[in-house]
Design an enzyme around this catalytic site. Structure first.
Site, PDB file in Angstrom:
ATOM      1  N   LEU A 358      39.124  70.712  67.169  1.00 43.50           N
ATOM      2  CA  LEU A 358      40.340  71.218  66.528  1.00 43.50           C
ATOM      3  C   LEU A 358      40.250  71.107  65.018  1.00 43.50           C
ATOM      4  O   LEU A 358      40.925  71.810  64.280  1.00 43.50           O
ATOM      5  CB  LEU A 358      41.549  70.415  67.007  1.00 43.50           C
ATOM      6  CG  LEU A 358      41.949  70.573  68.482  1.00 43.50           C
ATOM      7  CD1 LEU A 358      42.994  69.557  68.850  1.00 43.50           C
ATOM      8  CD2 LEU A 358      42.463  71.981  68.728  1.00 43.50           C
ATOM      9  N   ARG A 360      38.788  68.289  61.576  1.00 37.01           N
ATOM     10  CA  ARG A 360      38.214  67.009  61.206  1.00 37.01           C
ATOM     11  C   ARG A 360      39.164  66.315  60.262  1.00 37.01           C
ATOM     12  O   ARG A 360      39.541  66.855  59.237  1.00 37.01           O
ATOM     13  CB  ARG A 360      36.857  67.249  60.553  1.00 37.01           C
ATOM     14  CG  ARG A 360      36.399  66.201  59.591  1.00 37.01           C
ATOM     15  CD  ARG A 360      35.008  66.474  59.084  1.00 37.01           C
ATOM     16  NE  ARG A 360      34.005  66.029  60.041  1.00 37.01           N
ATOM     17  CZ  ARG A 360      33.657  64.754  60.205  1.00 37.01           C
ATOM     18  NH1 ARG A 360      34.245  63.811  59.516  1.00 37.01           N
ATOM     19  NH2 ARG A 360      32.722  64.424  61.062  1.00 37.01           N
ATOM     20  N   PHE A 363      39.238  60.305  59.439  1.00 32.13           N
ATOM     21  CA  PHE A 363      38.640  59.244  60.234  1.00 32.13           C
ATOM     22  C   PHE A 363      37.663  59.771  61.268  1.00 32.13           C
ATOM     23  O   PHE A 363      37.090  59.013  62.014  1.00 32.13           O
ATOM     24  CB  PHE A 363      39.727  58.428  60.925  1.00 32.13           C
ATOM     25  CG  PHE A 363      40.639  57.724  59.969  1.00 32.13           C
ATOM     26  CD1 PHE A 363      40.269  56.488  59.447  1.00 32.13           C
ATOM     27  CD2 PHE A 363      41.830  58.279  59.570  1.00 32.13           C
ATOM     28  CE1 PHE A 363      41.100  55.827  58.567  1.00 32.13           C
ATOM     29  CE2 PHE A 363      42.661  57.627  58.681  1.00 32.13           C
ATOM     30  CZ  PHE A 363      42.293  56.395  58.175  1.00 32.13           C
ATOM     31  N   GLY A 364      37.519  61.085  61.297  1.00 27.53           N
ATOM     32  CA  GLY A 364      36.586  61.644  62.255  1.00 27.53           C
ATOM     33  C   GLY A 364      37.112  62.938  62.842  1.00 27.53           C
ATOM     34  O   GLY A 364      38.259  63.309  62.626  1.00 27.53           O
ATOM     35  N   VAL A 366      38.442  65.826  65.540  1.00 30.22           N
ATOM     36  CA  VAL A 366      39.462  65.821  66.589  1.00 30.22           C
ATOM     37  C   VAL A 366      39.142  66.928  67.582  1.00 30.22           C
ATOM     38  O   VAL A 366      38.813  68.049  67.182  1.00 30.22           O
ATOM     39  CB  VAL A 366      40.862  66.079  65.989  1.00 30.22           C
ATOM     40  CG1 VAL A 366      41.925  66.022  67.068  1.00 30.22           C
ATOM     41  CG2 VAL A 366      41.170  65.063  64.905  1.00 30.22           C
ATOM     42  N   LYS A 380      40.723  61.946  69.030  1.00 32.89           N
ATOM     43  CA  LYS A 380      40.143  61.682  67.715  1.00 32.89           C
ATOM     44  C   LYS A 380      38.956  60.764  67.916  1.00 32.89           C
ATOM     45  O   LYS A 380      39.089  59.676  68.474  1.00 32.89           O
ATOM     46  CB  LYS A 380      41.191  61.028  66.815  1.00 32.89           C
ATOM     47  CG  LYS A 380      40.746  60.933  65.376  1.00 32.89           C
ATOM     48  CD  LYS A 380      41.820  60.317  64.506  1.00 32.89           C
ATOM     49  CE  LYS A 380      42.806  61.322  63.997  1.00 32.89           C
ATOM     50  NZ  LYS A 380      42.348  62.001  62.783  1.00 32.89           N
ATOM     51  N   ASP A 477      48.643  57.861  54.281  1.00 32.22           N
ATOM     52  CA  ASP A 477      47.886  59.106  54.137  1.00 32.22           C
ATOM     53  C   ASP A 477      48.739  60.291  54.581  1.00 32.22           C
ATOM     54  O   ASP A 477      48.288  61.153  55.331  1.00 32.22           O
ATOM     55  CB  ASP A 477      46.585  59.039  54.945  1.00 32.22           C
ATOM     56  CG  ASP A 477      45.587  60.110  54.503  1.00 32.22           C
ATOM     57  OD1 ASP A 477      45.808  60.721  53.431  1.00 32.22           O
ATOM     58  OD2 ASP A 477      44.605  60.336  55.212  1.00 32.22           O
TER      59      ASP A 477
END
Ligand code: NAG
Ligand code: NAG
Ligand code: NAG
Ligand code: NAG
Ligand code: NAG
Ligand code: NAG
Ligand code: NAG
Length: 683
Positions: A358, A360, A363-364, A366, A380, A477
């Site tokens: 989907l 990014r 944190f990584g 998705v 995630k 964030d």
């Protein structure tokens, strides 16, 4: 109805745990286990290193864990005078033997002072004991908060009947526990539940409470079951003054004297020193212990080491090979939480395929997934090492999963296996806000009515995180790509609570690890690492301006020039041309309302932290047009010095990743203006 529990599996488990615990203490080779949960009470004052308070605290806690006079499992002492007086309470689970009690408290004191290095007040829970200290008087007072909940997301098979049996059991235990004496208020018991299951439960108060106070505390704890543990088979709830636990497998030692009215004055030998468990019952005296301890100490040591190595090896093996084992063998922590199986998730996401990706986040990546029951989820896959151990990570996920609000994306669980850390979220169909507002064509789908609704929704979600939930969460964030939209275009904040997973110093209000996105970050946070709910308010202000102006914070174009959104909005506001900056695709809505929102946005990005409103005030301002708004002054701005910031950042960032080039480099490149970052901040 109420039955005595089967003791065999439980006592062997307790013995094996104690063996390993003792081995650990002797060998000093293994890292200390983490707390089930702990709170550093940031708002109750700080002490400084080597102050009188610090000295008193050290003295007090070492007396507490070395005191051999008191062996009924409750320790309350104070040390010092006047403003430097420290009060501490240590309490062990009612069935825990004095030796293991002391060593549990000893572990707690080291860990708690380490976790909460300068808070005057703190509380931490292990499996076997609880330790808290404060400069306030904490004896003889019922304190129902803060509360933690840990649970396992497995529903009981016959839920209604299970709940009925559990309620009856808890009611009976509540009476028994609160009618205990001033030495022990503890009750544990079991009852036959549906489907041949046995329900084990335990209730305990600190014995300094009155019967009524204990009862009050337990009533609250029992009602907390509805918060998250309703119908589940395993749960525990801890409060400063009392705790509750239930489980379908045995977890307490029924051979211990559980009767509150006759606290065991004798100290039975610890299981380690005498393998004939039945002989420890009754009036064994201290001579017996000494002999038991001294004579076979060598034999025991050798035995111990081999048993421990065996148990550990077996456990390791099991944890690698048996992922489906719901009855997870527990060393210290029996809660396996909302855990998903790695293979389940891999199948659901078609082996993390590109088509399922989907996007990014910081944190990584998705991925979209579909579970075997048809439920759609977003997964995630964290690419950054959390600083926390598995247990703490899980606990944190569980706590964050507890937060539920219509403007927050729901966390369904996590998965920790094979060095993978995955977070599983509800799937929100309509992509994120940035996908709409920054797109030339799609942004026309968002008229003012919708945008206003989105602003209000984000504000309510944020208020919930800041004030209304039990955990006080600072998002750190907040940005357009972290606002997801459901089919009705209702906003849902995502990635909240992640900062907690990656920042060790969350409780201290100042961090050496900056998690956030340039352009949305409040200046005091970006430069000095100071974060608070007001740094989230700053990001919210930037977001409001973006929603109204329809352009990214970093590059608002006006003719030839590009400038940041905050300066742009402020300049236009001061020059009285703010109505020109509104996204031209907005044709509906009252100009007054839009201007008012720009005004609120500017108040949120004030340089001075105290000048920014709280989210509660923001909501009042949004809801009532009659509230007069203060005039904004020059906003706080991040002076753009991205070059040097991102240079430092990329170095540190790479050392934080797992060495997979895939995650490291990409985000670093993008980090200058929009990607999330996690970086140790140079101080
Ligand atoms: C505890 O410390 C806080 C902060 O230093 C202070 O405000 C409070 O009065 C102290 N409480 C007592 C009982 O001394
Ligand atoms: C305690 O220290 C933290 C930083 O470690 C700070 O944010 C907080 O405001 C302090 N609390 C008080 C009451 O001084
Ligand atoms: C407490 O723990 C420390 C190490 O953390 C150890 O050296 C000490 O012997 C322990 N004391 C007791 C009474 O268990
Ligand atoms: C447990 O039961 C609740 C309510 O009946 C349901 O919503 C939930 O999906 C169930 N969870 C599992 C893991 O079966
Ligand atoms: C509560 O105490 C009574 C009397 O001591 C005892 O009969 C009963 O079994 C206890 N209840 C539980 C659930 O242990
Ligand atoms: C500690 O608790 C015991 C039992 O509840 C009580 O008798 C004693 O007075 C308490 N000690 C202090 C210092 O409050
Ligand atoms: C265990 O203790 C019981 C009672 O004290 C005794 O009869 C029995 O022989 C002991 N068993 C072992 C293996 O020591």
């Amino acid at each position: 109805m109420v039955m005595a529990m089967a003791m065999a599996p439980s006592s062997s488990r307790v013995i094996s745990q104690l063996l390993c615990l003792l081995f650990t203490l002797i060998s000093h080779t293994t890292a200390q286990p983490s707390f089930l949960y702990h709170f550093c009470m940031n708002d109750k004052g700080n002490y400084t290193e080597n102050s009188a308070y610090h000295t008193n605290l050290n003295t007090l806690l070492s007396t507490l864990s070395s005191n051999t006079q008191i062996d009924y499992g409750f320790y309350n002492f104070s040390q010092g005078q006047g403003s430097d007086k420290v009060n501490a309470i240590g309490m062990c689970r009612g069935d825990v033997k004095p030796e293991s009690c002391r060593s549990c408290l000893n572990d707690s004191r080291v860990l708690l002072m380490h976790r909460c290095p300068n808070q005057k007040e703190a509380i931490g829970w292990y499996d076997n004991c609880m330790l808290r200290y404060s400069n306030r008087s904490i004896f003889d007072t019922m304190e129902p908060d803060p509360t933690y909940l840990l649970w396992v997301g497995i529903n009981a098979t016959d839920m209604n009947q299970f709940i009925q049996v559990l309620r009856n059991l808890l009611e009976s235990l509540r009476t028994n526990a609160s009618s205990g004496d001033s030495l022990k208020k503890y009750a544990a018991g079991s009852a036959a539940g549906p489907s041949f299951q046995t329900i084990f439960a335990l209730l305990q108060c600190t014995p300094d409470l009155s019967e009524q106070e204990c009862d009050d505390c337990l009533v609250r704890a029992i009602s907390n079951i509805n918060d998250r543990c309703y119908g589940l088979t395993k749960c525990r709830i801890g409060k400063p003054s009392c705790n509750l636990r239930f489980d379908t497998s045995p977890f307490y030692d029924s051979t211990a004297d559980a009767s509150p009215s006759s606290p065991s004055k004798e100290s039975p030998p610890p299981p380690v020193t005498n393998t004939n468990a039945t002989s420890t019952k009754g009036k064994s005296n201290s001579t017996g212990i000494v002999i038991a301890v001294v004579v076979p100490i060598f034999v025991v040591l050798v035995l111990l080491i081999s048993v421990c190595i065996f148990i550990r090896a077996r456990k390791r093996k099991r944890s690698f090979h048996n992922h489906n084992d719901t009855e997870v063998d527990n060393e210290i922590e029996p809660i396996d939480s909302l855990q998903f199986n790695f293979d389940t998730i891999r199948t659901a996401t078609n082996n993390f395929s590109e088509e399922n990706k989907l996007g990014r986040g910081g944190f990584g990546p998705v991925y979209k997934g579909r579970l075997s029951n048809g439920q759609e989820v977003a997964v995630k896959r964290l690419s950054i090492n959390s600083l926390q151990g598995d247990l703490e990570f899980k606990n944190e996920v569980m706590l964050v999963a507890k937060l539920q609000h219509r403007n927050l994306v729901r966390i369904l669980g996590c998965c920790l296996e094979r060095r993978e850390r995955l977070l599983i979220y509800e799937y929100v169909p309509n992509k994120s806000l940035d996908f709409f507002i920054f797109d030339q064509i799609k942004r026309a789908q968002l008229d003012w009515k919708r945008r206003y609704k989105i602003i209000g929704g984000i504000a309510r979600g944020l208020l919930y995180l800041h004030e209304d939930s039990r955990l006080r969460i600072i998002h750190r964030d907040l940005k357009a790509s972290n606002i997801l939209l459901d089919t009705e275009m209702n906003p849902k904040i995502s990635d909240f609570g992640l900062a907690r997973l990656f920042a060790v110093d969350q409780t201290q209000g100042k961090t050496s690890r900056i998690v956030g996105t340039y352009g949305y970050m409040a200046p005091e946070y970006a430069f000095r690492g100071q974060f608070s709910t007001k740094s989230d308010v700053y990001s919210f202000g930037v977001l409001v301006l973006e929603i109204i102006i329809g352009q990214k914070n970093s590059s608002v174009r006006r003719g030839e020039n590009a400038e940041d959104i905050v300066s742009f909005a402020w300049r236009s506001w001061r020059e009285g041309t703010a109505s020109n900056i509104v996204d031209p695709t907005i044709t509906d809505g009252s100009r007054n309302e839009i201007m008012r929102c720009i005004h609120i946005g500017l108040l949120c990005v004030q340089e001075n932290v105290a000048d920014r409103p709280t989210m509660a005030s923001v909501i009042i301002m949004l809801n009532s047009h009659s509230v007069t708004l203060p005039l904004p002054s020059q906003p706080g701005l991040l002076i753009h010095n991205n070059r040097s910031l991102s240079d430092i950042h990329s170095e540190e960032y790479n050392s934080e990743t797992r060495g997979s080039t895939e995650s490291g480099n990409q985000s670093v490149k993008a980090s200058e203006n929009e990607a999330s970052i996690t970086e140790p901040f140079p101080r």
